[in-house]
Design an enzyme around this catalytic site. Sequence first.
Site, mmCIF file in Angstrom:
data_model
loop_
_atom_site.group_PDB
_atom_site.id
_atom_site.type_symbol
_atom_site.label_atom_id
_atom_site.label_comp_id
_atom_site.label_asym_id
_atom_site.label_seq_id
_atom_site.Cartn_x
_atom_site.Cartn_y
_atom_site.Cartn_z
ATOM 1 N N GLU A 1 37.068 44.244 45.366
ATOM 2 C CA GLU A 1 37.886 44.786 44.264
ATOM 3 C C GLU A 1 37.423 46.175 43.835
ATOM 4 O O GLU A 1 38.233 47.011 43.421
ATOM 5 C CB GLU A 1 37.870 43.849 43.056
ATOM 6 C CG GLU A 1 38.656 42.562 43.249
ATOM 7 C CD GLU A 1 37.798 41.437 43.800
ATOM 8 O OE1 GLU A 1 36.649 41.713 44.249
ATOM 9 O OE2 GLU A 1 38.261 40.285 43.794
ATOM 10 N N PHE B 1 36.617 28.223 33.700
ATOM 11 C CA PHE B 1 36.277 28.663 35.044
ATOM 12 C C PHE B 1 36.849 30.067 35.281
ATOM 13 O O PHE B 1 38.024 30.312 35.048
ATOM 14 C CB PHE B 1 36.828 27.680 36.080
ATOM 15 C CG PHE B 1 36.562 28.123 37.499
ATOM 16 C CD1 PHE B 1 35.260 28.251 37.966
ATOM 17 C CD2 PHE B 1 37.614 28.436 38.354
ATOM 18 C CE1 PHE B 1 35.014 28.678 39.263
ATOM 19 C CE2 PHE B 1 37.378 28.860 39.653
ATOM 20 C CZ PHE B 1 36.067 28.981 40.108
ATOM 21 N N GLN B 2 36.015 30.978 35.731
ATOM 22 C CA GLN B 2 36.384 32.360 36.005
ATOM 23 C C GLN B 2 36.965 33.085 34.798
ATOM 24 O O GLN B 2 37.842 33.915 34.920
ATOM 25 C CB GLN B 2 37.329 32.442 37.210
ATOM 26 C CG GLN B 2 36.629 31.952 38.475
ATOM 27 C CD GLN B 2 37.339 32.332 39.750
ATOM 28 O OE1 GLN B 2 38.564 32.403 39.788
ATOM 29 N NE2 GLN B 2 36.555 32.576 40.798
ATOM 30 N N LYS C 1 47.309 33.576 32.908
ATOM 31 C CA LYS C 1 48.117 32.897 33.914
ATOM 32 C C LYS C 1 49.401 32.299 33.314
ATOM 33 O O LYS C 1 50.477 32.393 33.910
ATOM 34 C CB LYS C 1 47.263 31.799 34.560
ATOM 35 C CG LYS C 1 47.887 31.144 35.768
ATOM 36 C CD LYS C 1 46.909 30.102 36.333
ATOM 37 C CE LYS C 1 47.582 29.185 37.337
ATOM 38 N NZ LYS C 1 47.433 29.657 38.714
ATOM 39 N N MET D 1 19.505 62.647 48.187
ATOM 40 C CA MET D 1 19.431 63.358 46.915
ATOM 41 C C MET D 1 18.237 62.890 46.093
ATOM 42 O O MET D 1 17.557 63.696 45.446
ATOM 43 C CB MET D 1 20.738 63.172 46.138
ATOM 44 C CG MET D 1 20.812 63.976 44.875
ATOM 45 S SD MET D 1 20.590 65.742 45.185
ATOM 46 C CE MET D 1 22.288 66.281 45.286
HETATM 47 C C1 LIG Z 1 26.007 53.272 42.774
HETATM 48 C C2 LIG Z 1 24.916 54.285 42.735
HETATM 49 N N1 LIG Z 1 23.640 53.900 42.845
HETATM 50 C C3 LIG Z 1 22.645 54.820 42.816
HETATM 51 C C4 LIG Z 1 22.916 56.141 42.673
HETATM 52 C C5 LIG Z 1 21.791 57.163 42.613
HETATM 53 N N2 LIG Z 1 21.875 58.098 43.751
HETATM 54 C C6 LIG Z 1 22.453 59.309 43.639
HETATM 55 S S1 LIG Z 1 22.468 60.150 45.065
HETATM 56 C C7 LIG Z 1 21.658 58.916 45.864
HETATM 57 C C8 LIG Z 1 21.303 59.041 47.307
HETATM 58 C C9 LIG Z 1 22.473 58.955 48.188
HETATM 59 O O1 LIG Z 1 22.023 58.870 49.503
HETATM 60 P P1 LIG Z 1 23.014 59.019 50.718
HETATM 61 O O2 LIG Z 1 24.243 58.216 50.485
HETATM 62 O O3 LIG Z 1 22.288 58.746 51.971
HETATM 63 O O4 LIG Z 1 23.461 60.541 50.652
HETATM 64 P P2 LIG Z 1 22.570 61.875 50.805
HETATM 65 O O5 LIG Z 1 22.071 62.226 49.456
HETATM 66 O O6 LIG Z 1 21.457 61.559 51.777
HETATM 67 O O7 LIG Z 1 23.528 62.877 51.326
HETATM 68 C C10 LIG Z 1 21.381 57.862 44.999
HETATM 69 C C11 LIG Z 1 20.669 56.639 45.358
HETATM 70 C C12 LIG Z 1 24.275 56.494 42.538
HETATM 71 N N3 LIG Z 1 24.659 57.760 42.362
HETATM 72 N N4 LIG Z 1 25.245 55.559 42.605
#
Ligand SMILES: Cc1ncc(C[n+]2csc(CCOP(=O)(O)OP(=O)(O)O)c2C)c(N)n1
Lengths: 566, 165
Positions: free
Chosen positions: A50, A112-113, A162, A479
Amino acid sequence: MKMNGARILLECLKKEGVDLIFGYPGGTVINIYDELHSFKAIRHILPRHEQAGVHAADGYARATGRVGVALATSGPGATNTVTGIATAYMDSTPMVIITGQVPTHLIGNDAFQEVDIVGITRQCTKHNFLVKDVNDLALILKKAFYIARSGRPGPVLVDIPKDVQIAMAEFHYPESIEIRSYKPTLEGHPKQIERAVDMILEAKKPVFYVGGGVVLGEASAELTTLARLLNVPVTTTLMGLGAFPETDPNALRMLGMHGTYYANMAMTHTDVLVAIGARFDDRVTGKLATFAPHAKIIHIDVDPTSIKKNVRVDLPIVGMVKGVLERMIKVANKKSAAVEALKEAIKPWHEEISGWKEKHPLTYKQTSSTIKPQYVIEKLRELSDADAIVSTDVGQHQMWTAQFFGFTTPRTILTSGGLGTMGFGLPAAMGAQAAFPERQVITICGDGGIQMNIQEMATLVQNRLPVKIVILNNNFLGMVRQWQELFFDKRYSSTCMELPIDYNKLAEAYGANGFRATNVDEVEDVIKKAFATPGPVIMEFMVAREEKVLPMVPAGASLNEMVLNA
Amino acid sequence: MKHTLSVLVENDFGVLSRVAALFSGRGFNIDSLSVAPTNDEGISRITLVTSGDEQVLEQISKQLNKLIDVIKVIDFTDGSGVEREMALVKVTAEDESRAEVLRIVDIFRAKIIDVTQKSYTIEATGNPTKIDAILDLLRPLGLKELVRTGAVAIGRGAKAWSKDS
Ligand SMILES: Cc1ncc(C[n+]2csc(CCOP(=O)(O)OP(=O)(O)O)c2C)c(N)n1
């Protein structure tokens, strides 16, 4: 004619011009699905989660400007939508999310749900409704669509028990609607607009700072006209990318944490800053105390709460940006002598900016055979269609895309700016591709985020949605790794992905194709092959593992305190 | 600085939680809050006392207005309104203090609404600062329990609020 609530819902959607929804069935929406089965006017796409369904509806809305619609069952179906809704809320995407709910007599019983999804989403929707009576259903949906798309757009959730779906009622859809407690200010104050133009005409160092509001408000043409008329430099936020062509000589490109040196310097030195559909996010302003220290600030936005929320404003204009900009153009056109004087007066400003551009352009070094991620982005631009739609996930690749793709058209970049939701890229591209089956749709992801909604490969293949998936694989949560490198002494705590994944095989498992490039010489080939291959394709690029996104304004620093190369 | 706001809202399901959630979600203070229906059946009136500087108050007012169910926000900070609050106070009243409590009640034009041999329960109405004052006097005599309604406010003068002004 009398019909059941489920059918009324579909008739309402049809009246709103909805021809596509993303939804996932379950016990409390089974009656809606039963009606959908024979309802020809609406196409339904079944995502595999979803959250992805909501991101897809969001991507559809961002690419088209229309209201995206998603559907989910009660309980876990509803809670799975929350990240998607919050993502849309932060970026002001017009959406209507329909959730099933347990029958009204069970509400509050821990049935439920059952979850109180109206309570849960109160803080991440523009508004939400629980429908308690089938006779209210049509009116509530009319309101939901109106609220979602008017003023500052946003997601609206409608929770339908529902029994309300089963109950019979006369279907009557109101032609128009008035909500006495909801009257967004649409037209900017003419006097304020006139004063704003005068302020700009007296400026020595004006800058337009443009946000997603210009894209949402379909005001990109007006912005471009005004900027060219006055010869004022334009910088955009991440959400504003595409609102102003980056190929234009007046483009300062993106500002803020990973913005260009020249955009951030221009912000630091400007004397008249015109914020248009932007909200002074902390990723844009850096340290507030030193933000645009010499500037008088004009702020144009449809949402009054955006104005003076974090920065002082000298001249607020509340209204739809399109109308305001149109009026500014008219006013300026009547003052041609002053406009000519302005152009003369800001010549030194343009020279100063040119100096900054020359001194520190956006750049990277592709020296060895190791693929630089920025190089991939540049090649993608070069080899993709001019009207290609690009979605991104969240992380370094997102910033490199923003920096190096060179967007020129609104609604061609779909990215989660406000919430920064990993897992957004693939499903958002899916929604855009469903809206535009003939256009090239590319999603650019990291090897971390792609995994967060990878299951949508199945949806792509099943629905023949030929999204081209780019993975910039650094085997890191890049990042976060970059922050650990710069601010935590390279202590790479839980950011190395360790387990390499065979994306070619993964693509194959879903019935799609996969190509990989490990050497810089293979990049072009892989992109060309992928673009020439029908259906969804994964392109995996093994990129320089510890490349950094630069320039960078460290969190909490001033915009002119950029790390340029580290 | 304290501000008294009247918030006129649609009498809709969940509207109070929207208002309350706005304050908690954005870190605004609520000093007191009272809510009840008005002469217009579909409209409820929330009176809110909050604190913050001018910029905070502007945001509060704008954010409230942004809620779809909010019809109007009236700010009485400028003294344009009359404010009243009621307090019910249970005080110890034995022997010598009984007379003292009665004297205070009399001065503040409050009322005794319940009596026992050991206590009085007092109903006091007035401007919130007046309530504070009577409480200050009662406290040393043995204040056992206190309920305040929070302020309600209405504009001065002949004119009633209207949606368009
Ligand atoms: C749902 C979620 N969890 C954690 C983060 C924190 N976060 C921001 S950038 C990042 C790294 C992303 O890594 P990747 O997808 O390999 O991309 P890259 O930065 O290597 O291009 C994280 C963990 C986020 N933005 N969103």
